[in-house]
Design an enzyme around this catalytic site. Structure first.
Site, PDB file in Angstrom:
ATOM      1  N   GLU A  99       0.697  -1.099  -0.040  1.00 16.37           N
ATOM      2  CA  GLU A  99      -0.134   0.012   0.191  1.00 16.37           C
ATOM      3  C   GLU A  99       0.752   1.524   0.092  1.00 16.37           C
ATOM      4  O   GLU A  99       0.311   1.962   0.701  1.00 16.37           O
ATOM      5  CB  GLU A  99      -1.289  -0.204   0.844  1.00 16.37           C
ATOM      6  CG  GLU A  99      -1.868  -0.876   0.893  1.00 16.37           C
ATOM      7  CD  GLU A  99      -2.689  -1.254   2.125  1.00 16.37           C
ATOM      8  OE1 GLU A  99      -2.962  -0.913   3.259  1.00 16.37           O
ATOM      9  OE2 GLU A  99      -4.697  -2.015   1.811  1.00 16.37           O
ATOM     10  N   GLU A 133      -6.768  -8.269  -1.836  1.00 16.46           N
ATOM     11  CA  GLU A 133      -6.913  -7.636  -0.390  1.00 16.46           C
ATOM     12  C   GLU A 133      -9.039  -7.608  -0.311  1.00 16.46           C
ATOM     13  O   GLU A 133      -8.755  -6.530  -0.529  1.00 16.46           O
ATOM     14  CB  GLU A 133      -6.346  -6.815   0.748  1.00 16.46           C
ATOM     15  CG  GLU A 133      -4.957  -6.924   0.306  1.00 16.46           C
ATOM     16  CD  GLU A 133      -4.581  -6.305   1.973  1.00 16.46           C
ATOM     17  OE1 GLU A 133      -5.107  -5.456   2.760  1.00 16.46           O
ATOM     18  OE2 GLU A 133      -3.441  -5.883   2.156  1.00 16.46           O
TER      19      GLU A 133
END
Ligand SMILES: [Zn+2]
Length: 675
Positions: free
Chosen positions: A154, A312
């Site tokens: 991320e 995710e």
């Protein structure tokens, strides 16, 4: 050296599973966890995301024994592996190196802690992260079942340190060439900001240009350029790791988990570097399925010819928000199939087993702390695990959308830090609002850059396109000349890419295309609205921002019914021969937006709020996804269909009943193809 990403091998099985942190557990627990996960259809695990401190415990010392150990039971079970580089969190010892940790917006040098705390310009971090990535690839490049490399975690965040300041100056020198050019394009005569040396330039922070936080800057262009620079600095970190991996592992696809509508990085500029576009989907309370659909298409649209993965999503609930609602029964399945409907070629969860400690100990996981296998979450994951095998046949399938929505990070950044006309139009929310009626009508959209080739679309939605220079306007004009209807409006065309207002009528370079001019824009506080009167007599309301539109070469479709400018045009249409241009000068309420779309598209007979319809094409079939997000629906099938999830067959004309949260995935052979 860069092989064709499309030619890279695909996973043998549709990847289903997700992040697993076996390093947090003893060997016997790992074995039991993996058995339980495999029993419910998990075939892929992401490993090693936060392993840097174990792999690299001291300067110059590397130790792969823990990773070897946790890989062993995974390999023994013939599972697919997404192997991460661990660079989302540096080891504690590395934080003691002077340049590694970030300096925040307030000018404070951070100490070791949290994650995502490495300066993207740090020479030490860049060298160390590329080194560990290369060592991992050297050691594990021929790991059986390795389906992707996952770089860092991320990517995002900002740094304001001296290394970043120096990097920013180099980036500016390359961009502008000379100080004269920089001063001209930065408009530095304002407030005596003339730079006499590149050394005069400092990052825009709480210590320099900003007041009242990161969104409030005295010099928007300096902040805009700094955001562009930081986005590029993070990309450079990604590229250095990827290059190091490629030296040993030329064929395994490389990705980074993006975050959909994430403001921190201009993902478009990353797109060429990603062999797979993967992303993490954590919709917030209030983010409806239309918004999620847009996010999937935004990610898919970064690289339409390459795979998109859902890297995710939570199998249960999040933990970092004030409120963390459970997903009601069936919602995980619906969200998983929504991702596949929009092109996901893997559906992975965070996480396989709940951590016992620290900030994610209450984050949802497939296996809870007790590792029970008789929970609702496990049952639902198992059901989906059995179903997603059918998704393998959708690999490489395409949508044939006739409509495109333009999303542009520059406009997002520039609009949301602009002093005036209003601070109360969040960029993505506004696009989502205007898109909602298309979603309710079952009209699929591509999400693209306003600079992409848009010719061939029937409909282009380009709201709040704040940054629009002459090339961008010309690109939209070409699409309209080729027959598209364009819908744009307030807060569009306000500045060019240097954040300067053009010396033109509003909406700047878009004004001739729209056939209007706007001399004044009213901005009113919350609670104040204006009546909007459509030519056909329909009345609605608008709030927040109100362009006083003068039609030049356009016809008014609606005018204001209240305010001192009652009678002034609010919405216009210009017919150009081939296409039409709609200018929406006020922030219409929901009823107003529906009226707008009735004007653009005609009255909707098949509007079905709560039911999403997505069509994909494989080589020999069309696949219709019916996703009931809300309410009950009856759908008359327009072709004979087979449900890929149940095997049930239906003749053309059959009526299906769906009640949220329910999914149907209906395959119908293309003409001439075998059934
Ligand atoms: Zn820095």
């Amino acid at each position: 050296m860069t092989a064709d990403p499309a030619a890279r091998p695909l996973p043998a099985r549709f990847p289903y599973g997700g992040d697993y942190c076996p390093e947090q557990w003893p060997a016997e627990v790992r074995a039991a966890d993996l058995d339980a996960l495999q029993d419910i259809g998990v075939n892929t695990v992401t490993l090693g995301v936060f392993l840097w401190s174990s792999l690299h415990p001291a300067p110059g010392v590397y130790d792969f024994s823990l990773l070897d150990e946790i890989l062993e039971p995974v390999l023994a079970r013939d599972m697919q592996i997404v192997l991460a580089t661990p660079t989302g969190a540096h080891p504690a010892w590395m934080a003691r190196t002077a340049d590694v940790t970030r300096v925040d917006f307030e000018g404070r040098r951070h100490l070791f802690g949290a994650r995502h705390n490495s300066c993207p310009s740090s020479a030490t971090f860049r060298a160390e992260s590329a080194e560990i990535a290369g060592l991992l690839a050297q050691r594990y490049h021929d790991l059986p079942g390795l389906v992707a490399w996952h770089i860092g975690n991320e990517f995002g965040g900002m740094c304001y340190c001296e290394s970043c300041a120096a990097g920013f100056r180099r980036w500016l020198q390359e961009k502008y060439g000379t100080l004269e050019e920089l001063n001209r394009r930065w408009y530095t005569l304002f407030w005596g900001h003339t730079m006499h040396s590149f050394e005069d330039i400092v990052p825009p922070s709480a210590l320099s240009e900003h007041w009242n936080g990161p969104a409030y800057t005295a010099f928007q262009i300096i902040t805009l350029d700094y955001r562009r620079f930081q986005s590029e600095a993070l990309r450079e970190c990604f590229r250095l790791e990827k290059q190091a991996i490629r030296r040993h592992s030329p064929d395994v696809p490389v990705t980074a988990n993006l975050m959909g509508f994430f403001p921190g990085i201009d993902y478009r500029r990353w797109a060429d570097d990603l062999d797979i576009v993967s992303w993490d989907n954590y919709p917030r309370i209030g983010h409806g399925p239309g918004r999620v659909a847009l996010a999937h298409e935004l990610m898919k649209g970064l690289a339409p010819d390459r795979p998109m993965w859902l890297m995710e999503q939570t199998p249960s609930q999040t933990a970092w928000r004030p409120d963390n609602p459970l997903q009601e029964p069936g919602l995980l399945r619906l969200r998983t199939w929504q991702a596949i409907a929009h092109g996901a070629e893997a559906t992975l969860y965070f996480q396989m087993r709940a951590s016992r400690g620290a900030s994610e100990k209450f984050h949802g996981a497939i296996l809870n702390h007790a590792a029970r296998t008789d929970t609702r979450v496990v049952r639902e994951v198992a059901q989906i695990g059995a179903e997603v095998r059918a998704a393998a046949q959708l690999r490489g399938s395409r949508t044939e959308h006739r409509a495109a929505v333009c999303v542009d990070w520059d406009s997002w950044w520039s609009l949301e830090m602009s002093d005036g006309p209003t601070r109360r139009v969040p960029y993505v929310e506004e696009i989502t609002r205007i898109h909602q009626d298309l979603f309710d009508r079952g009209i699929g959209v591509d999400v693209l850059s306003p600079d992409a080739d848009l010719t061939g679309y029937d409909l282009i939605l380009a709201p709040v396109l704040f940054v629009t220079g002459p090339e961008r306007a010309a690109n939209l004009e070409r699409a309209v000349a080729a027959g598209a209807d364009l819908v744009t409006g307030f807060l569009s065309g306000r500045v060019d890419e240097d954040d300067q207002a053009p010396t033109l009528d509003v909406p700047g370079h878009l004004a001739p295309l729209c056939g209007i001019r706007v001399d004044e824009t009213d901005s009113q506080p919350e609670g104040v609205d204006r009546e909007i009167r459509w030519a056909d007599g329909t009345i609605c309301r608008a709030d927040t921002v109100f362009d006083l539109v003068t039609p030049v070469d356009a016809e008014p479709l609606a005018d204001y019914g209240s305010g001192f400018y009652a009678g002034t045009a609010a919405v216009t249409r210009r017919d150009t021969g081939a296409g039409r241009v709609f200018y929406v000068g006020a922030r219409l309420d929901e009823a107003g937006l529906r009226t707008l779309w009735d004007q653009v598209l005609g009255a909707a007979e098949d509007r079905a709020p709560g039911l999403e319809r997505v069509r994909r094409r494989t080589e020999d079939a069309e696949v219709l996804f019916l996703l009931a997000h809300d309410g009950a629906h009856r759908v008359v099938l327009d072709a004979a269909s087979t449900d890929l999830l149940t095997g049930d067959s239906f003749p053309a004309g059959a009526v299906l009943s769906l009640c949220a949260p329910e999914v149907r995935v209906l395959r119908r052979p293309l003409e001439g193809a075998p059934a």
